[in-house]
Design a protein around this motif. Sequence first.
Motif, PDB file in Angstrom:
ATOM      1  N   ALA A 128       0.837  -1.204   0.000  1.00  0.00           N
ATOM      2  CA  ALA A 128       0.000   0.000   0.000  1.00  0.00           C
ATOM      3  C   ALA A 128       0.876   1.260   0.000  1.00  0.00           C
ATOM      4  O   ALA A 128       0.603   2.233  -0.732  1.00  0.00           O
ATOM      5  CB  ALA A 128      -0.941  -0.016   1.211  1.00  0.00           C
ATOM      6  N   LYS A 129       1.893   1.232   0.825  1.00  0.00           N
ATOM      7  CA  LYS A 129       2.784   2.399   0.889  1.00  0.00           C
ATOM      8  C   LYS A 129       3.562   2.580  -0.414  1.00  0.00           C
ATOM      9  O   LYS A 129       3.804   3.711  -0.860  1.00  0.00           O
ATOM     10  CB  LYS A 129       3.754   2.260   2.057  1.00  0.00           C
ATOM     11  CG  LYS A 129       3.062   2.399   3.411  1.00  0.00           C
ATOM     12  CD  LYS A 129       4.051   2.263   4.553  1.00  0.00           C
ATOM     13  CE  LYS A 129       3.340   2.434   5.895  1.00  0.00           C
ATOM     14  NZ  LYS A 129       4.257   2.260   7.034  1.00  0.00           N
ATOM     15  N   LEU A 130       3.955   1.487  -1.028  1.00  0.00           N
ATOM     16  CA  LEU A 130       4.641   1.579  -2.313  1.00  0.00           C
ATOM     17  C   LEU A 130       3.722   2.175  -3.368  1.00  0.00           C
ATOM     18  O   LEU A 130       4.152   2.958  -4.225  1.00  0.00           O
ATOM     19  CB  LEU A 130       5.138   0.199  -2.761  1.00  0.00           C
ATOM     20  CG  LEU A 130       6.412  -0.323  -2.095  1.00  0.00           C
ATOM     21  CD1 LEU A 130       6.671  -1.771  -2.488  1.00  0.00           C
ATOM     22  CD2 LEU A 130       7.607   0.555  -2.501  1.00  0.00           C
ATOM     23  N   ALA A 131       2.452   1.790  -3.309  1.00  0.00           N
ATOM     24  CA  ALA A 131       1.485   2.331  -4.273  1.00  0.00           C
ATOM     25  C   ALA A 131       1.338   3.846  -4.088  1.00  0.00           C
ATOM     26  O   ALA A 131       1.268   4.608  -5.071  1.00  0.00           O
ATOM     27  CB  ALA A 131       0.137   1.619  -4.110  1.00  0.00           C
ATOM     28  N   GLU A 132       1.253   4.283  -2.809  1.00  0.00           N
ATOM     29  CA  GLU A 132       1.157   5.718  -2.537  1.00  0.00           C
ATOM     30  C   GLU A 132       2.409   6.453  -3.047  1.00  0.00           C
ATOM     31  O   GLU A 132       2.330   7.533  -3.643  1.00  0.00           O
ATOM     32  CB  GLU A 132       0.993   5.971  -1.038  1.00  0.00           C
ATOM     33  CG  GLU A 132      -0.334   5.496  -0.474  1.00  0.00           C
ATOM     34  CD  GLU A 132      -0.392   5.712   1.023  1.00  0.00           C
ATOM     35  OE1 GLU A 132       0.554   6.325   1.577  1.00  0.00           O
ATOM     36  OE2 GLU A 132      -1.359   5.254   1.651  1.00  0.00           O
ATOM     37  N   ALA A 133       3.587   5.836  -2.787  1.00  0.00           N
ATOM     38  CA  ALA A 133       4.837   6.454  -3.208  1.00  0.00           C
ATOM     39  C   ALA A 133       4.940   6.518  -4.725  1.00  0.00           C
ATOM     40  O   ALA A 133       5.434   7.501  -5.305  1.00  0.00           O
ATOM     41  CB  ALA A 133       6.024   5.673  -2.635  1.00  0.00           C
ATOM     42  N   LYS A 134       4.414   5.488  -5.396  1.00  0.00           N
ATOM     43  CA  LYS A 134       4.464   5.473  -6.865  1.00  0.00           C
ATOM     44  C   LYS A 134       3.603   6.588  -7.437  1.00  0.00           C
ATOM     45  O   LYS A 134       3.971   7.232  -8.432  1.00  0.00           O
ATOM     46  CB  LYS A 134       3.986   4.123  -7.382  1.00  0.00           C
ATOM     47  CG  LYS A 134       4.022   4.039  -8.915  1.00  0.00           C
ATOM     48  CD  LYS A 134       3.560   2.679  -9.397  1.00  0.00           C
ATOM     49  CE  LYS A 134       3.589   2.632 -10.930  1.00  0.00           C
ATOM     50  NZ  LYS A 134       3.101   1.329 -11.457  1.00  0.00           N
ATOM     51  N   ALA A 135       2.455   6.843  -6.774  1.00  0.00           N
ATOM     52  CA  ALA A 135       1.582   7.918  -7.250  1.00  0.00           C
ATOM     53  C   ALA A 135       2.253   9.274  -7.061  1.00  0.00           C
ATOM     54  O   ALA A 135       2.085  10.191  -7.882  1.00  0.00           O
ATOM     55  CB  ALA A 135       0.249   7.873  -6.494  1.00  0.00           C
ATOM     56  N   GLN A 136       3.013   9.403  -5.972  1.00  0.00           N
ATOM     57  CA  GLN A 136       3.667  10.679  -5.685  1.00  0.00           C
ATOM     58  C   GLN A 136       4.964  10.857  -6.484  1.00  0.00           C
ATOM     59  O   GLN A 136       5.292  11.958  -6.916  1.00  0.00           O
ATOM     60  CB  GLN A 136       3.950  10.778  -4.189  1.00  0.00           C
ATOM     61  CG  GLN A 136       4.474  12.139  -3.767  1.00  0.00           C
ATOM     62  CD  GLN A 136       4.649  12.241  -2.260  1.00  0.00           C
ATOM     63  OE1 GLN A 136       4.372  11.288  -1.513  1.00  0.00           O
ATOM     64  NE2 GLN A 136       5.125  13.401  -1.804  1.00  0.00           N
ATOM     65  N   PHE A 137       5.694   9.744  -6.643  1.00  0.00           N
ATOM     66  CA  PHE A 137       6.990   9.793  -7.360  1.00  0.00           C
ATOM     67  C   PHE A 137       6.995   8.719  -8.447  1.00  0.00           C
ATOM     68  O   PHE A 137       7.623   7.653  -8.293  1.00  0.00           O
ATOM     69  CB  PHE A 137       8.153   9.542  -6.387  1.00  0.00           C
ATOM     70  CG  PHE A 137       8.143  10.420  -5.162  1.00  0.00           C
ATOM     71  CD1 PHE A 137       8.450  11.766  -5.260  1.00  0.00           C
ATOM     72  CD2 PHE A 137       7.832   9.888  -3.917  1.00  0.00           C
ATOM     73  CE1 PHE A 137       8.455  12.571  -4.137  1.00  0.00           C
ATOM     74  CE2 PHE A 137       7.837  10.686  -2.780  1.00  0.00           C
ATOM     75  CZ  PHE A 137       8.135  12.038  -2.890  1.00  0.00           C
TER      76      PHE A 137
END
Length: 369
Positions: free
Chosen positions: A341-350
């Motif tokens: 989930a955190k990787l998905a959030e990070a991918k959306a941001q970066f």
Amino acid sequence: MAVHSAKTEALTAQAPNGVVWTRKPGGRSSASDLLRELADLAKDHIEREWDWWEEGRRDKEHERQWAVLGEWDNGAKDPPGFDPDAAAKACMEDFDRRMEEQRREREALAAVRYDRDRESMRLRMLAAEADAAFFGHVLERPATTVQRDMAEQRMEQQRAVAVTMREQLGDPEDVVDRNGFFPAQRREMNLSSHMSVWRHPMLRGLHESKQRKRYNALLAMRPVDCAAMCSECQAPSQWHSYALSLCLFRGKPEPGSQAETIARMMPGWWARCYACTAYQIEHVWGGSFALPDFDGEQWAAMLPPTLKAIFAADPPKPRQPVVRPKPLAVIKAGAIDEVMAKLAEAKAQFPDAVVRNGRHGSWELWPPA
């Protein structure tokens, strides 16, 4: 200054000595231009050339000056049959004759008056006076009470030594060197060398290396009077009380000589003027001669502002902090659903970030290489 001009008459100007000059046809310089150049010719060469530090400046100034003077006539006529080349040759021969005559006079004077022991005593007296003045500068801002007491004791000792030597020596200005020169004559020559061999090249070097602070400080210095120069080196005598010398023509000690051995053992000895304080050598050797707690910073602090700007080392530049790159984000190790989930959030941001292994099993997102 008397100036007269009319449409039908040539421009004239009267110099301070009463000579009337008339501008030649086609001349463009003014009467004030002429009088300025005549006044400049009467100046001592030190006063005139003190700031002519640029390469070729002297020749340019002379060309400009004679271009102005060449536009004016003072009515003086050459004698019949005058040959300018022959006159120039005769002038040079007369100059050489007078120089040779003066050399023989000095040689005869030295044969009668030169006394090596008296010359040595004079130099030791000057060095003792410079020592006393040096310790006086230390006392203006002593680092510790122990240093103050020792500097005060050394100052009084050296003053007493200098007074005793002066009484034994008599007039120090009457001491002839081995070449038949009196101290006053050497000072005059040293001032000229100070300007042409040290000041001008130093200003050129500082200008080329863009050391503006040192350049501006040296340029602002005005000529000292001949009496203020050292008779033994090309520095003003006052500099010796701050352990500064300018021995421009000493060269290096003869290979294999005793002087070379001493110079190797005692750093600063060979470059030091004989009339300068010897404290810097004493400090290197240490022991009972060295002032406690005295260092380079205290030496620089006691220099007058101009000498400090020219000779003191530049303060060390502050170290720039090392900026280490940081990741865009760090995702700690944990349950797979949390991490994903955190990787998905990070991918959306970066979206362009690169994932790397981090410390303690974490994941780090970095900008693309």
